[in-house]
Design a protein around this motif. Structure first.
Motif, PDB file in Angstrom:
ATOM      1  N   VAL A   9       0.852  -1.190   0.000  1.00 36.84           N
ATOM      2  CA  VAL A   9       0.000   0.000   0.000  1.00 36.84           C
ATOM      3  C   VAL A   9       0.885   1.238   0.000  1.00 36.84           C
ATOM      4  CG1 VAL A   9      -1.782   1.270   1.251  1.00 36.84           C
ATOM      5  CG2 VAL A   9      -1.756  -1.227   1.309  1.00 36.84           C
ATOM      6  N   VAL A  10       0.662   2.116  -0.966  1.00 32.94           N
ATOM      7  CA  VAL A  10       1.366   3.392  -1.019  1.00 32.94           C
ATOM      8  C   VAL A  10       0.322   4.489  -0.858  1.00 32.94           C
ATOM      9  CG1 VAL A  10       2.772   4.926  -2.438  1.00 32.94           C
ATOM     10  CG2 VAL A  10       3.144   2.461  -2.534  1.00 32.94           C
ATOM     11  N   VAL A  11       0.547   5.370   0.119  1.00 26.44           N
ATOM     12  CA  VAL A  11      -0.365   6.486   0.316  1.00 26.44           C
ATOM     13  C   VAL A  11       0.171   7.664  -0.474  1.00 26.44           C
ATOM     14  CG1 VAL A  11      -1.412   8.063   1.979  1.00 26.44           C
ATOM     15  CG2 VAL A  11      -0.997   5.683   2.596  1.00 26.44           C
ATOM     16  N   GLN A  12      -0.664   8.156  -1.371  1.00 24.23           N
ATOM     17  CA  GLN A  12      -0.273   9.262  -2.229  1.00 24.23           C
ATOM     18  C   GLN A  12      -1.458  10.216  -2.293  1.00 24.23           C
ATOM     19  OE1 GLN A  12       0.422   8.119  -6.321  1.00 24.23           O
ATOM     20  NE2 GLN A  12       2.272   9.350  -6.334  1.00 24.23           N
ATOM     21  N   PRO A  13      -1.312  11.416  -1.712  1.00 20.17           N
ATOM     22  CA  PRO A  13      -2.448  12.350  -1.717  1.00 20.17           C
ATOM     23  C   PRO A  13      -2.913  12.640  -3.141  1.00 20.17           C
ATOM     24  CG  PRO A  13      -0.607  13.223  -0.440  1.00 20.17           C
ATOM     25  CD  PRO A  13      -0.131  11.978  -1.105  1.00 20.17           C
TER      26      PRO A  13
END
Length: 125
Positions: free
Chosen positions: A94-98
């Motif tokens: 999981v990569v959090v990218q706004p």
């Protein structure tokens, strides 16, 4: 024909690996589950103690076997075939990218705040 029914209802076990190495899950999903649904589940189950947290499903990128998964695909379409290996838990990163709108606004703000240095140097040899 019973084999076809079993394939349609086959469940896969997926856990989601976060940026700090911790996991969410594992959970069981039908192969027909859309990637967008997985992302919504991640947002709902995101640990409250994390510094970085997604605000919406669009803030998340899911990666499986080195590929970013598209929201309109199903788990079955994204699953990497490994032949007849025993069923094990699939780990998705999981990569959090706004969202892009927020990122662009922050980038523009940083550009405006940065002092401008105008100079030019040319060398002719």
């Amino acid at each position: 024909m019973p084999e076809e029914d079993e394939e349609e209802e086959e469940l896969v076990e997926i856990k989601f690996r976060l940026y700090d190495g911790s996991d969410i899950g594992p959970f069981r999903y039908p192969l027909a589950s859309p990637v967008a649904m997985l992302k919504e589940r991640i947002v709902a189950d995101w640990p409250k103690d994390k510094k970085i947290a997604p605000k919406a499903a669009n803030d998340i990128k899911l990666i499986n076997a080195g590929k970013i998964l598209e929201n309109n695909k199903t788990v079955g379409q994204c699953r990497v075939p490994f032949g007849n290996l025993p069923k094990e838990v699939i780990t998705m990163h999981v990569v959090v990218q706004p969202s892009l709108a927020k990122a662009k606004a922050k980038a523009e703000k940083k550009v405006d705040e940065a002092p401008r240095k105008n100079f030019c140097s040319c060398s002719i040899l």
